[in-house]
Design an enzyme around this catalytic site. Structure first.
Site, mmCIF file in Angstrom:
data_model
loop_
_atom_site.group_PDB
_atom_site.id
_atom_site.type_symbol
_atom_site.label_atom_id
_atom_site.label_comp_id
_atom_site.label_asym_id
_atom_site.label_seq_id
_atom_site.Cartn_x
_atom_site.Cartn_y
_atom_site.Cartn_z
ATOM 1 N N TYR A 47 -1.573 -0.848 10.692
ATOM 2 C CA TYR A 47 -1.604 -1.264 9.279
ATOM 3 C C TYR A 47 -0.333 -0.865 8.527
ATOM 4 C CZ TYR A 47 -3.634 -1.344 4.491
ATOM 5 O OH TYR A 47 -3.895 -1.561 3.162
ATOM 6 N N SER B 94 0.862 -1.195 0.000
ATOM 7 C CA SER B 94 0.000 0.000 0.000
ATOM 8 C C SER B 94 0.890 1.234 0.000
ATOM 9 C CB SER B 94 -0.862 0.013 1.262
ATOM 10 O OG SER B 94 -1.489 1.268 1.435
HETATM 11 N N1 LIG Z 1 -8.814 -0.512 -0.392
HETATM 12 C C1 LIG Z 1 -7.741 0.232 -0.326
HETATM 13 O O1 LIG Z 1 -7.817 1.490 -0.326
HETATM 14 C C2 LIG Z 1 -6.377 -0.391 -0.315
HETATM 15 C C3 LIG Z 1 -5.268 0.459 -0.521
HETATM 16 C C4 LIG Z 1 -3.993 -0.101 -0.502
HETATM 17 C C5 LIG Z 1 -3.841 -1.460 -0.286
HETATM 18 N N2 LIG Z 1 -4.936 -2.251 -0.070
HETATM 19 C C6 LIG Z 1 -4.701 -3.676 0.146
HETATM 20 O O2 LIG Z 1 -5.339 -4.397 -0.875
HETATM 21 C C7 LIG Z 1 -5.634 -5.719 -0.415
HETATM 22 C C8 LIG Z 1 -7.099 -6.014 -0.716
HETATM 23 O O3 LIG Z 1 -7.886 -5.123 0.069
HETATM 24 P P1 LIG Z 1 -9.312 -4.597 -0.370
HETATM 25 O O4 LIG Z 1 -9.285 -3.129 -0.209
HETATM 26 O O5 LIG Z 1 -9.727 -5.188 -1.635
HETATM 27 O O6 LIG Z 1 -10.160 -5.118 0.875
HETATM 28 P P2 LIG Z 1 -11.291 -6.208 1.075
HETATM 29 O O7 LIG Z 1 -12.341 -6.055 0.026
HETATM 30 O O8 LIG Z 1 -11.656 -6.122 2.500
HETATM 31 O O9 LIG Z 1 -10.521 -7.577 0.763
HETATM 32 C C9 LIG Z 1 -9.721 -8.228 1.689
HETATM 33 C C10 LIG Z 1 -9.660 -9.670 1.261
HETATM 34 O O10 LIG Z 1 -8.769 -10.381 2.127
HETATM 35 C C11 LIG Z 1 -9.424 -11.562 2.590
HETATM 36 N N3 LIG Z 1 -8.846 -11.919 3.883
HETATM 37 C C12 LIG Z 1 -8.797 -11.180 5.024
HETATM 38 N N4 LIG Z 1 -8.180 -11.872 6.001
HETATM 39 C C13 LIG Z 1 -7.823 -13.078 5.455
HETATM 40 C C14 LIG Z 1 -7.173 -14.225 5.957
HETATM 41 N N5 LIG Z 1 -6.747 -14.302 7.230
HETATM 42 N N6 LIG Z 1 -6.976 -15.274 5.115
HETATM 43 C C15 LIG Z 1 -7.396 -15.211 3.836
HETATM 44 N N7 LIG Z 1 -8.024 -14.155 3.305
HETATM 45 C C16 LIG Z 1 -8.237 -13.105 4.112
HETATM 46 C C17 LIG Z 1 -10.903 -11.192 2.624
HETATM 47 O O11 LIG Z 1 -11.769 -12.296 2.524
HETATM 48 P P3 LIG Z 1 -12.337 -13.141 3.772
HETATM 49 O O12 LIG Z 1 -12.822 -12.147 4.794
HETATM 50 O O13 LIG Z 1 -13.419 -13.977 3.154
HETATM 51 O O14 LIG Z 1 -11.196 -13.960 4.256
HETATM 52 C C18 LIG Z 1 -10.996 -10.384 1.336
HETATM 53 O O15 LIG Z 1 -11.108 -11.261 0.233
HETATM 54 C C19 LIG Z 1 -5.316 -5.716 1.095
HETATM 55 O O16 LIG Z 1 -4.030 -6.288 1.275
HETATM 56 C C20 LIG Z 1 -5.286 -4.244 1.438
HETATM 57 O O17 LIG Z 1 -4.464 -3.988 2.550
HETATM 58 C C21 LIG Z 1 -6.195 -1.749 -0.092
#
Ligand SMILES: NC(=O)c1ccc[n+]([C@@H]2O[C@H](COP(=O)([O-])OP(=O)(O)OC[C@H]3O[C@@H](n4cnc5c(N)ncnc54)[C@H](OP(=O)(O)O)[C@@H]3O)[C@@H](O)[C@H]2O)c1
Length: 251
Positions: free
Chosen positions: A149, A136
């Site tokens: 985080y 990120s």
């Molecule tokens: N959204 C943003 O602004 C942003 C910005 C920078 C980076 N990111 C990064 O992008 C990635 C995806 O995030 P997102 O924003 O798309 O969020 P999200 O929609 O909440 O997706 C998170 C995913 O991770 C899975 N997950 C969580 N804990 C887990 C575990 N212990 N084992 C396996 N799967 C797990 C969740 O599914 P389950 O709950 O079904 O396990 C879900 O599929 C993350 O690493 C986040 O830190 C996001």
């Protein structure tokens, strides 16, 4: 996405919602055989019938090995993996909870390490493959509320830098994805206006384009990334003054 992609098989974690889900759907639409993992089998099943769904908690190292074993026996050798499983909770300075910090590090950082340990030996033995994970822009610098985080994401960037040169010599590519704010369940809890907010399908498109281009770092949106990098390069007194004024909105 219609151009042929350079991979036959891919595995995406964090695939049930948000950025990971859209990466899976776009890879599949472009003809890649995709395996998708997250904890929720129910949400994974909504991805559609042509995607191999492997429910998995990435904090379980043995389960990560079993998942890779199963994926490669069903789909063949993996060419691309994108580790996107992650969690976020804001931290208030007057309630530092070590359990939250450990949970966030265990999921975001050790989750990637567990998946990496399962897949890297196979790719190294074949002398080919591409391993990527989602860090990120929050890993560039310390930001208010991101005390649990941000360090996990800084660690993921450092991990990628550390592994890339030797892996490359052995034929395996490493890359790191640094998105800005993306509208997903993870950011839905934010109670502030998120600058340069992007939709997850656009984040997935930029991610896949960066992977195809073979970039080590895939960071977007460009203007937000440039602002944060500039902030990072400032001397600390000015850095903290700007963060206090524009992020905490305290004059
Ligand atoms: N959204 C943003 O602004 C942003 C910005 C920078 C980076 N990111 C990064 O992008 C990635 C995806 O995030 P997102 O924003 O798309 O969020 P999200 O929609 O909440 O997706 C998170 C995913 O991770 C899975 N997950 C969580 N804990 C887990 C575990 N212990 N084992 C396996 N799967 C797990 C969740 O599914 P389950 O709950 O079904 O396990 C879900 O599929 C993350 O690493 C986040 O830190 C996001």
């Amino acid at each position: 996405m219609t151009d042929a992609l350079p991979w036959k098989t891919a595995w995406v974690t964090g695939a049930s919602t948000g950025i990971g889900r859209d990466i899976v759907l776009q890879l599949k639409a472009a003809g890649v055989n995709v395996a998708a993992s997250a904890r929720s089998a129910e949400k994974l099943s909504a991805l559609g019938p042509d995607i191999v769904t492997i429910p998995l908690d990435v904090t379980d190292a043995a389960a990560c090995h079993a998942a890779v074993e199963r994926i490669e026996s069903e789909l063949g050798p993996l060419d691309l993996v994108v580790f996107g499983a992650g969690t976020y909770a804001p931290v208030a300075v007057d309630s530092i909870d070590p359990k939250l910090f450990a949970h966030t590090m265990n999921t975001n950082y050790m989750g990637v390490v567990n998946c990496l340990a399962a897949v890297a030996p196979r790719m190294l033995a074949r002398g080919s493959g591409h391993i990527s994970w989602i860090a990120s822009v929050a890993g560039f610098l310390g930001l208010p509320k991101a005390a649990a985080y941000g360090p996990t994401k800084a660690a993921l960037i450092n991990l990628a830098e550390s592994l890339e040169p030797e892996m490359k010599l052995k034929g395996v590519r490493i890359s790191v994805i640094n998105p800005g704010f993306v509208a997903t369940p993870l950011t839905a809890q934010n109670d502030f206006e998120m600058p340069f907010l992007m939709q997850p399908d656009e984040a997935a498109r930029r991610t896949i384009a960066g992977l195809v281009a073979g970039r080590f770092e895939i960071a977007y949106p460009r203007r937000f990334v440039a602002i944060l990098r500039t902030l990072r390069a400032l001397p600390y007194p000015l850095f903290f003054r700007l963060i206090t004024r524009f992020v905490l909105k305290d004059k």
